[in-house]
Structure formats: structure tokens, C-alpha cells
Design a protein around this motif. Structure first.
Motif, PDB file in Angstrom:
ATOM      1  N   ASP A 201     -51.603 -14.904 -11.521  1.00  0.00           N
ATOM      2  CA  ASP A 201     -51.302 -13.818 -10.578  1.00  0.00           C
ATOM      3  C   ASP A 201     -49.857 -13.350 -10.668  1.00  0.00           C
ATOM      4  OD1 ASP A 201     -51.211 -16.597  -9.263  1.00  0.00           O
ATOM      5  OD2 ASP A 201     -49.917 -15.413  -7.956  1.00  0.00           O
ATOM      6  N   ASP A 202     -49.004 -14.134 -11.310  1.00  0.00           N
ATOM      7  CA  ASP A 202     -47.612 -13.733 -11.477  1.00  0.00           C
ATOM      8  C   ASP A 202     -47.423 -12.777 -12.643  1.00  0.00           C
ATOM      9  OD1 ASP A 202     -48.338 -15.715 -13.294  1.00  0.00           O
ATOM     10  OD2 ASP A 202     -46.275 -16.459 -13.497  1.00  0.00           O
ATOM     11  N   ALA A 203     -48.449 -12.633 -13.469  1.00  0.00           N
ATOM     12  CA  ALA A 203     -48.307 -11.806 -14.679  1.00  0.00           C
ATOM     13  C   ALA A 203     -49.325 -10.671 -14.750  1.00  0.00           C
ATOM     14  CB  ALA A 203     -48.447 -12.686 -15.925  1.00  0.00           C
ATOM     15  N   ILE A 204     -50.512 -10.863 -14.191  1.00  0.00           N
ATOM     16  CA  ILE A 204     -51.561  -9.849 -14.237  1.00  0.00           C
ATOM     17  C   ILE A 204     -51.627  -9.155 -12.886  1.00  0.00           C
ATOM     18  CG2 ILE A 204     -54.034  -9.434 -14.559  1.00  0.00           C
ATOM     19  CD1 ILE A 204     -54.089 -11.850 -16.411  1.00  0.00           C
ATOM     20  N   ASP A 205     -51.597  -7.841 -12.894  1.00  0.00           N
ATOM     21  CA  ASP A 205     -51.476  -7.073 -11.654  1.00  0.00           C
ATOM     22  C   ASP A 205     -52.810  -6.665 -11.048  1.00  0.00           C
ATOM     23  OD1 ASP A 205     -48.463  -6.683 -11.602  1.00  0.00           O
ATOM     24  OD2 ASP A 205     -48.956  -5.939 -13.602  1.00  0.00           O
ATOM     25  N   LEU A 206     -53.856  -6.568 -11.876  1.00  0.00           N
ATOM     26  CA  LEU A 206     -55.152  -6.108 -11.375  1.00  0.00           C
ATOM     27  C   LEU A 206     -56.251  -6.624 -12.287  1.00  0.00           C
ATOM     28  CD1 LEU A 206     -56.688  -4.169  -9.356  1.00  0.00           C
ATOM     29  CD2 LEU A 206     -56.507  -2.425 -11.156  1.00  0.00           C
ATOM     30  N   LEU A 207     -57.369  -7.078 -11.695  1.00  0.00           N
ATOM     31  CA  LEU A 207     -58.546  -7.468 -12.464  1.00  0.00           C
ATOM     32  C   LEU A 207     -59.677  -6.490 -12.167  1.00  0.00           C
ATOM     33  CD1 LEU A 207     -58.659 -11.363 -12.097  1.00  0.00           C
ATOM     34  CD2 LEU A 207     -58.136 -10.051 -14.167  1.00  0.00           C
ATOM     35  N   MET A 208     -60.416  -6.129 -13.220  1.00  0.00           N
ATOM     36  CA  MET A 208     -61.519  -5.184 -13.074  1.00  0.00           C
ATOM     37  C   MET A 208     -62.781  -5.794 -13.684  1.00  0.00           C
ATOM     38  SD  MET A 208     -59.442  -1.712 -14.099  1.00  0.00           S
ATOM     39  CE  MET A 208     -59.076  -2.365 -15.726  1.00  0.00           C
ATOM     40  N   PRO A 209     -63.595  -6.493 -12.898  1.00  0.00           N
ATOM     41  CA  PRO A 209     -64.842  -7.049 -13.424  1.00  0.00           C
ATOM     42  C   PRO A 209     -65.965  -6.021 -13.379  1.00  0.00           C
ATOM     43  CG  PRO A 209     -64.487  -7.810 -11.186  1.00  0.00           C
ATOM     44  CD  PRO A 209     -63.317  -6.934 -11.531  1.00  0.00           C
ATOM     45  N   ARG A 210     -66.808  -6.020 -14.411  1.00  0.00           N
ATOM     46  CA  ARG A 210     -67.994  -5.170 -14.450  1.00  0.00           C
ATOM     47  C   ARG A 210     -69.177  -6.050 -14.815  1.00  0.00           C
ATOM     48  NH1 ARG A 210     -66.574   0.412 -17.656  1.00  0.00           N
ATOM     49  NH2 ARG A 210     -68.838   0.578 -17.513  1.00  0.00           N
ATOM     50  N   GLY A 211     -70.130  -6.153 -13.915  1.00  0.00           N
ATOM     51  CA  GLY A 211     -71.292  -6.994 -14.187  1.00  0.00           C
ATOM     52  C   GLY A 211     -72.125  -7.181 -12.939  1.00  0.00           C
ATOM     53  N   SER A 212     -72.855  -8.277 -12.861  1.00  0.00           N
ATOM     54  CA  SER A 212     -73.730  -8.546 -11.729  1.00  0.00           C
ATOM     55  C   SER A 212     -72.911  -8.835 -10.479  1.00  0.00           C
ATOM     56  CB  SER A 212     -74.627  -9.746 -12.047  1.00  0.00           C
ATOM     57  OG  SER A 212     -73.843 -10.926 -12.141  1.00  0.00           O
ATOM     58  N   SER A 213     -73.583  -8.768  -9.338  1.00  0.00           N
ATOM     59  CA  SER A 213     -72.893  -9.059  -8.080  1.00  0.00           C
ATOM     60  C   SER A 213     -72.391 -10.498  -8.063  1.00  0.00           C
ATOM     61  CB  SER A 213     -73.819  -8.802  -6.899  1.00  0.00           C
ATOM     62  OG  SER A 213     -74.982  -9.604  -6.995  1.00  0.00           O
ATOM     63  N   GLU A 214     -73.185 -11.419  -8.635  1.00  0.00           N
ATOM     64  CA  GLU A 214     -72.767 -12.820  -8.683  1.00  0.00           C
ATOM     65  C   GLU A 214     -71.509 -12.978  -9.530  1.00  0.00           C
ATOM     66  OE1 GLU A 214     -77.030 -12.470  -7.788  1.00  0.00           O
ATOM     67  OE2 GLU A 214     -75.825 -11.728  -9.466  1.00  0.00           O
ATOM     68  N   PHE A 215     -71.464 -12.242 -10.639  1.00  0.00           N
ATOM     69  CA  PHE A 215     -70.313 -12.300 -11.531  1.00  0.00           C
ATOM     70  C   PHE A 215     -69.049 -11.776 -10.838  1.00  0.00           C
ATOM     71  CE2 PHE A 215     -67.801  -9.770 -14.640  1.00  0.00           C
ATOM     72  CZ  PHE A 215     -67.284 -10.814 -15.382  1.00  0.00           C
ATOM     73  N   VAL A 216     -69.171 -10.615 -10.202  1.00  0.00           N
ATOM     74  CA  VAL A 216     -68.016 -10.036  -9.510  1.00  0.00           C
ATOM     75  C   VAL A 216     -67.560 -10.946  -8.376  1.00  0.00           C
ATOM     76  CG1 VAL A 216     -67.198  -8.073  -8.146  1.00  0.00           C
ATOM     77  CG2 VAL A 216     -68.656  -7.675 -10.141  1.00  0.00           C
ATOM     78  N   GLN A 217     -68.519 -11.499  -7.627  1.00  0.00           N
ATOM     79  CA  GLN A 217     -68.171 -12.385  -6.530  1.00  0.00           C
ATOM     80  C   GLN A 217     -67.449 -13.632  -7.040  1.00  0.00           C
ATOM     81  OE1 GLN A 217     -68.936 -11.523  -3.139  1.00  0.00           O
ATOM     82  NE2 GLN A 217     -67.295 -13.043  -2.964  1.00  0.00           N
ATOM     83  N   TYR A 218     -67.880 -14.141  -8.193  1.00  0.00           N
ATOM     84  CA  TYR A 218     -67.209 -15.303  -8.785  1.00  0.00           C
ATOM     85  C   TYR A 218     -65.744 -14.991  -9.076  1.00  0.00           C
ATOM     86  CZ  TYR A 218     -65.747 -18.795 -12.182  1.00  0.00           C
ATOM     87  OH  TYR A 218     -65.036 -19.768 -12.836  1.00  0.00           O
ATOM     88  N   ILE A 219     -65.504 -13.838  -9.667  1.00  0.00           N
ATOM     89  CA  ILE A 219     -64.120 -13.452  -9.977  1.00  0.00           C
ATOM     90  C   ILE A 219     -63.304 -13.352  -8.698  1.00  0.00           C
ATOM     91  CG2 ILE A 219     -62.645 -11.642 -10.949  1.00  0.00           C
ATOM     92  CD1 ILE A 219     -64.233 -13.201 -13.052  1.00  0.00           C
ATOM     93  N   GLN A 220     -63.864 -12.695  -7.682  1.00  0.00           N
ATOM     94  CA  GLN A 220     -63.131 -12.523  -6.424  1.00  0.00           C
ATOM     95  C   GLN A 220     -62.831 -13.863  -5.759  1.00  0.00           C
ATOM     96  OE1 GLN A 220     -65.979  -9.902  -4.560  1.00  0.00           O
ATOM     97  NE2 GLN A 220     -64.770  -8.081  -5.021  1.00  0.00           N
ATOM     98  N   ASP A 221     -63.748 -14.807  -5.876  1.00  0.00           N
ATOM     99  CA  ASP A 221     -63.586 -16.099  -5.211  1.00  0.00           C
ATOM    100  C   ASP A 221     -62.640 -17.046  -5.939  1.00  0.00           C
ATOM    101  OD1 ASP A 221     -65.360 -15.257  -3.288  1.00  0.00           O
ATOM    102  OD2 ASP A 221     -67.067 -16.372  -4.087  1.00  0.00           O
ATOM    103  N   ASN A 222     -62.297 -16.735  -7.185  1.00  0.00           N
ATOM    104  CA  ASN A 222     -61.540 -17.685  -7.996  1.00  0.00           C
ATOM    105  C   ASN A 222     -60.209 -17.155  -8.500  1.00  0.00           C
ATOM    106  OD1 ASN A 222     -63.316 -20.276  -8.620  1.00  0.00           O
ATOM    107  ND2 ASN A 222     -64.691 -18.505  -8.540  1.00  0.00           N
ATOM    108  N   THR A 223     -59.681 -16.153  -7.813  1.00  0.00           N
ATOM    109  CA  THR A 223     -58.370 -15.647  -8.204  1.00  0.00           C
ATOM    110  C   THR A 223     -57.660 -15.063  -6.996  1.00  0.00           C
ATOM    111  OG1 THR A 223     -57.183 -14.216  -9.771  1.00  0.00           O
ATOM    112  CG2 THR A 223     -59.178 -13.303  -8.758  1.00  0.00           C
ATOM    113  N   THR A 231     -70.413  -4.332  -7.079  1.00  0.00           N
ATOM    114  CA  THR A 231     -71.523  -5.263  -7.229  1.00  0.00           C
ATOM    115  C   THR A 231     -72.721  -4.479  -7.741  1.00  0.00           C
ATOM    116  OG1 THR A 231     -72.022  -4.975  -4.875  1.00  0.00           O
ATOM    117  CG2 THR A 231     -70.637  -6.829  -5.484  1.00  0.00           C
ATOM    118  N   GLU A 232     -73.881  -4.654  -7.118  1.00  0.00           N
ATOM    119  CA  GLU A 232     -75.061  -3.966  -7.650  1.00  0.00           C
ATOM    120  C   GLU A 232     -74.979  -2.450  -7.463  1.00  0.00           C
ATOM    121  OE1 GLU A 232     -76.890  -7.706  -5.580  1.00  0.00           O
ATOM    122  OE2 GLU A 232     -75.374  -6.215  -5.060  1.00  0.00           O
ATOM    123  N   GLY A 233     -75.809  -1.773  -8.263  1.00  0.00           N
ATOM    124  CA  GLY A 233     -76.015  -0.355  -8.057  1.00  0.00           C
ATOM    125  C   GLY A 233     -77.401  -0.150  -7.470  1.00  0.00           C
ATOM    126  N   VAL A 234     -77.589  -0.491  -6.206  1.00  0.00           N
ATOM    127  CA  VAL A 234     -78.870  -0.242  -5.547  1.00  0.00           C
ATOM    128  C   VAL A 234     -78.796   1.167  -4.964  1.00  0.00           C
ATOM    129  CG1 VAL A 234     -80.552  -1.031  -3.831  1.00  0.00           C
ATOM    130  CG2 VAL A 234     -79.131  -2.695  -5.046  1.00  0.00           C
TER     131      VAL A 234
END
Length: 450
Positions: A201-223, A231-234
């Protein structure tokens, strides 16, 4: 290729360090330099089409084996495939990004604090952005192109299912612009590298995940790095009581069939009970001819022959030739259904009544809401953004298709002529003027405003 293998063997930390350095240099490049580099990238992709397609074919063959084994979906394989026409559209996208107005150095606001003391709010790059995406190799080029045009260095991580395609596309774009700062685009491939960058977080300013809702949630929960993702496109199409049935049929068909594997394809069609008798037989016939599996509630089943929908269907992103249909009693019921089951991506109403359309559009919290148009229009290129790094269903910083503007932030530049804060404090304080004016910042750009 040995040189590229050596580059791939570098640690994630060293790649991010190089990206940090490159970001500082990219911010100094002119719009002409960045745009010329994008045209060179487009030319290189065109010239390397045959090799790119060969690499992609290897990915597709491997994916089809896993599809046969039940480990992959047809939608994933469809998103993975490239073709000559798809590559042509990729290069057209890169040139479109090059042709966009410069997003950097724009004076957003200018305010005169006092004579000879002027404050400017100016657009600047975010810095180092990380993009983690699945399935679609064209996403790598889109994201890299937008990052370059907006002066950001980018860390690219594609899915393993597209490893060969991503690798050759990455090598093609980097080799096309040897004059750019080393590290302006970096590629990582190992899962361990993803874990590493999530902690940077000291070097990367923004993360942009593209994928399933589970995948995006994983990224959000671990950084602790800010995350811009969806998340989904319902997505929904609501056929109102005042809809033109032919128009509604065409829109519902296009929204599902034109390209079912993407996040802006419709997953649920809602129809007002007064339009059901005329609409459902038409759309059911069109869907059947296109091979679409229709799942409906009991009221739909009373009119046309369909599979019975379950509660889970209303919140499912199929990404395939499957659609769920429900009959609703009112516009309010349609709004309530979308609010309950939707993903705040894109929803549409088909109606000839402007007031009913306005109520639908203002009642929903989706990033994009359409009147009498297919949900498939929710796309950065179609919005005139050149391309998109993804579609954000959040509300902070950027939402909807995220293009160049979503990859910029701003700084405040203050131009003075020797002022001191003490002059504006105490009993004899001089008052601030705080006057907005039509000014454009450049170094030393004090106006002669009195």
C-alpha cells in the motif's frame, strides 16, 4: 525470449519499484508523446496478429479441455477467444484512446485568494495502478492503453487461463515503445506475486480487479490499497405497461444474445402484467431461435413454455445463453425487484411514457440506467471514453465504465508573489478575496486580476 523470461523472473517488489520510478517520469511526458506511443502499440499489435492468434489458440485449446471436464464454463471460453476481427477492434480501441483529449494538466477550478495569490485545482495521474483481471486478454491492452494515456504506471495480472495470450500481448506492447520509461507497464503471473502486491500500500495507489464477485471481494478483504471494481453484472430489462412491444422484443433480444458472456448482458427480463400476453410469446420465440434457455416464474409459465425459475435465478449472473423472466404487477414492483436482486451495474426500462421512465431511472442506484436502449451500451468505448479499465458499481471516485478521467486525481497548485499567512491573521488581518475566475494553470501563471 530469454530476455523476457528473465524479466518474468524478477520479483514483484522489484517490478513495483520500477513502476514507481516510471510513474514519476510518465507524468512529465507530453500528450503528444503518450499518444504517439499508443499509435506505435496499435501498429505493433496489427503487425503481430498471427503470433498473437497462435498463442491465443493454445490458451483456447487448453480451456476447451477443461470445459469438457466440467471445470470451465462456455462463457469463460468465449471471453478468452481472439480473432482477426477482435484484434482489429483492439487496435481501433488503442487508437481511440490516443485520440482522446489529454486528461492531464486540466485546470478544474481557479480561485483568486487575493491579488497575486491564486489557487488552481489541476488534474494529475494517480501514480501506480494494479489491474488484476480474468479471462479476457483484450483487457490487458485496454488497461495498459488507458494507463499510458493518463500517465500512470501499471502492474498487470491476468488469469492463468489466458497466460499465453497475455504474455505475447504484453511483450508486443512493451517492445513497441522502447523509449518509454522502463517499468511503465509490468506483468506479474504468479499467485504469490498477487499476495505480495496486495501488501504494498506504500507503493501502489489503486487496485482494479475484474472478475467474479468472490474474486473482487477477496481483493477488497486482503488489502488496504483503495480498490476500484465491480461485482456481478446482474442486469435487467423492464418491459413496461406502456412499452412498444416490437421495440421491447428487439432490446431484450440484443441485450441477451448479442454477446451473452459479458457483464452488461441482461440476465433478468421483467414484464408488466398488462404487456405479458403480447410480449412473452414474441421474445420466447426469438430466444428459442437463438438457443437461449428461458427460466420463468409461474405467471410466465402460464403464457409460454419455460423452465421454472428458482429464487437463485433472480440474483444469478449467467454469462451465457440463459435468461430469467418474471411478470410484475406494477412499475413499483419492477423497481423493488431490481433493487433487491440487482448488482447496481446496468438496468433498462422500455416504455413510451417519459414520466414512468424518469421514475424508474431516478429510483434505482445503478451506475447506468437506460430508457429504450439495450444494456449492452454500458461500455467505455461506446460511451466515447476510448476504452475502460472496468465498470465500477461503487460510488466513490468513479462509477460506471471507468475511462481516463477515472485514472486521474488532482493537486492544488498555489501561485503567489511573496504572501505570508501572518498578513491574513490577527486584529489587522487582511481579508481573503476567494473569487473564482476563468484561469488556466501553468508555472508562473499569475493573472493580472485586480
Amino acid at each position: 525470449m530469454n530476455e523476457h523470461a528473465t524479466q518474468r523472473d524478477r520479483s514483484a517488489e522489484s517490478k513495483v519499484t520500477d513502476a514507481e520510478r516510471a510513474a514519476r517520469e510518465l507524468a512529465q511526458l507530453s500528450d503528444e508523446e503518450r499518444s504517439d506511443a499508443l499509435h506505435a502499440i496499435a501498429d505493433a499489435i496489427d503487425d503481430n496478429t498471427e503470433a498473437i492468434l497462435a498463442a491465443n489458440e493454445r490458451d483456447v485449446e487448453a480451456a476447451e479441455e477443461l470445459l469438457a471436464a466440467g471445470e470451465y464454463t462456455q462463457a469463460l471460453v468465449d471471453r478468452l477467444k481472439l480473432s482477426e476481427s477482435k484484434i482489429a477492434s483492439i487496435t481501433a480501441m488503442v487508437r481511440s484512446v490516443a485520440g482522446q483529449d489529454d486528461p492531464l494538466g486540466e485546470t478544474i477550478e481557479a480561485r483568486r485568494l487575493d491579488t497575486g495569490l491564486e489557487l488552481y485545482k489541476v488534474s494529475v495521474p494517480i501514480g501506480v495502478v494494479g489491474a488484476i483481471f480474468e479471462s479476457r486478454p483484450d483487457a490487458l491492452v485496454q488497461i495498459a492503453a488507458l494507463a499510458l494515456k493518463s500517465g500512470n504506471a501499471v502492474i498487470l495480472k491476468g488469469g492463468s487461463e489466458a497466460a499465453e495470450s497475455n504474455r505475447i500481448l504484453y511483450e508486443t506492447i512493451v517492445e513497441a515503445v522502447p523509449g518509454l520509461p522502463t517499468g511503465w507497464a509490468e506483468q506479474i503471473e504468479a499467485r504469490a506475486d498477487v499476495a505480495a502486491i496486495l501488501e504494498m500500500d506504500d507503493a501502489i495507489d489503486l487496485l482494479m480487479p475484474r472478475g467474479s464477485s468472490e474474486f473482487v471481494q477477496y481483493i477488497q478483504d486482503n488489502t488496504s490499497i483503495p480498490v476500484l471494481g465491480h461485482t456481478e453484472g446482474v442486469c435487467h430489462v423492464y418491459v413496461d405497461s406502456e412499452a412498444d412491444i416490437e421495440m421491447a422484443t428487439n432490446i431484450a433480444y440484443d441485450a441477451k444474445v448479442q454477446y451473452p458472456a459479458v457483464c452488461n448482458a441482461v440476465e433478468t427480463v421483467l414484464v408488466h402484467e398488462s404487456a405479458a400476453e403480447s410480449f412473452l410469446p414474441k421474445i420466447a420465440s426469438e430466444y428459442a431461435e437463438a438457443g437461449v434457455e428461458v427460466r420463468g416464474d409461474d405467471r410466465v409459465g402460464e403464457i409460454v413454455d419455460v423452465e421454472t425459475a428458482t429464487e437463485a435465478d433472480w440474483s444469478t449472473e449467467y454469462g451465457d445463453l440463459i435468461v430469467s423472466i418474471r411478470v410484475v404487477d406494477s412499475l413499483s414492483d419492477a423497481i423493488d425487484h431490481v433493487a433487491r436482486y440487482g448488482s447496481k451495474h446496468t438496468d433498462a426500462i422500455v416504455t413510451d411514457d417519459g414520466d414512468r421512465a424518469a421514475r424508474f431511472m431516478r429510483s434505482l442506484d445503478s451506475a447506468s440506467v437506460f430508457h429504450n436502449a439495450s444494456t449492452r451500451f454500458a461500455d467505455g468505448y461506446r460511451y466515447g471514453l476510448g476504452a475502460e479499465v472496468g465498470i465500477s458499481t461503487g460510488k466513490i471516485h468513479a462509477r460506471g465504465p471507468v475511462g481516463l478521467e477515472g485514472l486521474t486525481t488532482y493537486q492544488y497548485y498555489l501561485e503567489g508573489s511573496g504572501q505570508q499567512v501572518g498578513t491574513y491573521a490577527g486584529e489587522d488581518a487582511k481579508p481573503y478575496r476567494h473569487e473564482d475566475f476563468d484561469g488556466v494553470w501553468s508555472p508562473g501563471s499569475l493573472s493580472d486580476g485586480e
